[in-house]
Design a protein around this motif. Sequence first.
Motif, PDB file in Angstrom:
ATOM      1  N   VAL A 192      90.158  68.230  27.023  1.00  0.00           N
ATOM      2  CA  VAL A 192      89.687  67.225  26.069  1.00  0.00           C
ATOM      3  C   VAL A 192      90.805  66.253  25.707  1.00  0.00           C
ATOM      4  CG1 VAL A 192      88.738  66.873  23.767  1.00  0.00           C
ATOM      5  CG2 VAL A 192      87.943  68.803  25.147  1.00  0.00           C
ATOM      6  N   GLU A 193      92.015  66.766  25.468  1.00  0.00           N
ATOM      7  CA  GLU A 193      93.144  65.906  25.105  1.00  0.00           C
ATOM      8  C   GLU A 193      93.513  64.971  26.261  1.00  0.00           C
ATOM      9  OE1 GLU A 193      95.602  65.522  22.387  1.00  0.00           O
ATOM     10  OE2 GLU A 193      93.720  66.039  21.403  1.00  0.00           O
ATOM     11  N   VAL A 194      93.514  65.486  27.478  1.00  0.00           N
ATOM     12  CA  VAL A 194      93.850  64.659  28.636  1.00  0.00           C
ATOM     13  C   VAL A 194      92.810  63.561  28.812  1.00  0.00           C
ATOM     14  CG1 VAL A 194      94.044  64.655  31.155  1.00  0.00           C
ATOM     15  CG2 VAL A 194      95.187  66.429  29.825  1.00  0.00           C
ATOM     16  N   TRP A 195      91.540  63.909  28.683  1.00  0.00           N
ATOM     17  CA  TRP A 195      90.487  62.906  28.836  1.00  0.00           C
ATOM     18  C   TRP A 195      90.587  61.840  27.754  1.00  0.00           C
ATOM     19  CZ3 TRP A 195      86.410  60.955  26.043  1.00  0.00           C
ATOM     20  CH2 TRP A 195      85.450  60.239  26.764  1.00  0.00           C
ATOM     21  N   GLN A 196      90.909  62.257  26.526  1.00  0.00           N
ATOM     22  CA  GLN A 196      90.930  61.323  25.397  1.00  0.00           C
ATOM     23  C   GLN A 196      92.104  60.352  25.461  1.00  0.00           C
ATOM     24  OE1 GLN A 196      88.712  61.517  22.364  1.00  0.00           O
ATOM     25  NE2 GLN A 196      89.563  59.471  22.116  1.00  0.00           N
ATOM     26  N   TRP A 197      93.296  60.828  25.873  1.00  0.00           N
ATOM     27  CA  TRP A 197      94.503  60.031  25.700  1.00  0.00           C
ATOM     28  C   TRP A 197      95.173  59.591  26.993  1.00  0.00           C
ATOM     29  CZ3 TRP A 197      94.539  57.839  21.370  1.00  0.00           C
ATOM     30  CH2 TRP A 197      94.043  58.480  20.238  1.00  0.00           C
ATOM     31  N   THR A 198      94.633  59.960  28.148  1.00  0.00           N
ATOM     32  CA  THR A 198      95.150  59.391  29.402  1.00  0.00           C
ATOM     33  C   THR A 198      95.024  57.864  29.421  1.00  0.00           C
ATOM     34  OG1 THR A 198      94.760  61.403  30.697  1.00  0.00           O
ATOM     35  CG2 THR A 198      94.855  59.320  31.906  1.00  0.00           C
TER      36      THR A 198
END
Length: 288
Positions: free
Chosen positions: A158-164
Motif C-alpha cells: 500500500v505504501e509503495v503504491w501510494q508514494w511511488t
Amino acid sequence: MNFKHKYIFLFPGLFVLIGILIFPIIFTIRLSLSGWNSYTPEMNFIGITNYIRLFTDDPRFWESFFRLSFLSVTTVILQYIIGFALALIVWREIKFKRFFRVIFLIPMMTTPVIMTVIWRTFFHESLGPVNDLLGNLGVEPILWLSDPVIAKFTVIIVEVWQWTPFMFLLLLAGLLSLPKEPFLAAAIDGASSFRKFVYVTFPLMAPISIGAIIIRLIEASKIMDTVFVLTSGGPGTATETSSFYIYIKGLREFQMGYAATLSFTYLVIMIISLTIIAKVLTKLMIKE
C-alpha cells in the motif's frame, strides 16, 4: 534605511519558527520530565524516570522502532527503483507521454486514508477481490491482514503504491533538468543504452536521488495513517510502528509524559540515523 532596521523584517519568520518548531520541542522535553497522565492531571516533575523506563523496561518501543525501520527502508528502496524506472520511461520520447505522467501521479493525489480503506477492502480475506482473483487461478486464499509476516508486506504494498508517484515526480524533474552534452558525447562514442545509464544518467542523477530518498525516508519514518486504517498495528503488534505506539501511549492510555519521552527519543534517533544515511549515500553515489 539603516542596516540594523533590516533585521526587523526577520522577526515575523522568527516568531513563526519559534511557534511551530522551537516551542513544541521545548514543551515536549519539559513534558517528558513529568508524570502527566490520566491519574495525575498536573505536570509534576519526575526527572529522568520516564527515560529510565524507556531504556530498561519497554522492549515494545524498540521492537516497533526496528519494525518501522524495516518497513520504511523497504518501501523507500522499492519506491526509488520503480519511480526511477517509470521516470526513465516517460523521459524518453514515447507516445502519450503526458497521459502517462498524469496516470502515474493519480495514487499520490488521493487521500491516503481513503485509499487505505479501499486497499483494506481489496485485501479482505473472505470478501476481497484479490483473494477471489487468486481463487479463480487455483491459489489458496492469502491471509493478507491476519498473518503477522504477510501483514507487513501488505503495508509495504500500500505504501509503495501510494508514494511511488512522489518519487517518480522528483526523479522525472531531475531527468528533465540534466544537460544534453554528456549524452551526445556518449552517443558519439557508441555507448549502449545500458552504459549511458550506468556512466552518465545515474551519476548525474545522484544528488537528486539522494535528496528524493532522504525526503521519502523522513516521510516513511512517520507511517501512521496506513497502519492505523489497514491493520491497527495488528495482528497483535506485527505492524505496530513507533508513531502508532506513541499514539497508543499518549491518546489511548493517556500517559502523556511517557509519550513525550518516546517522541523526543524517537526524534533524536531519527535525526542521527538520517544524517548517517545521507552521508553514506553521498559517499556511495557521488564520486569525487
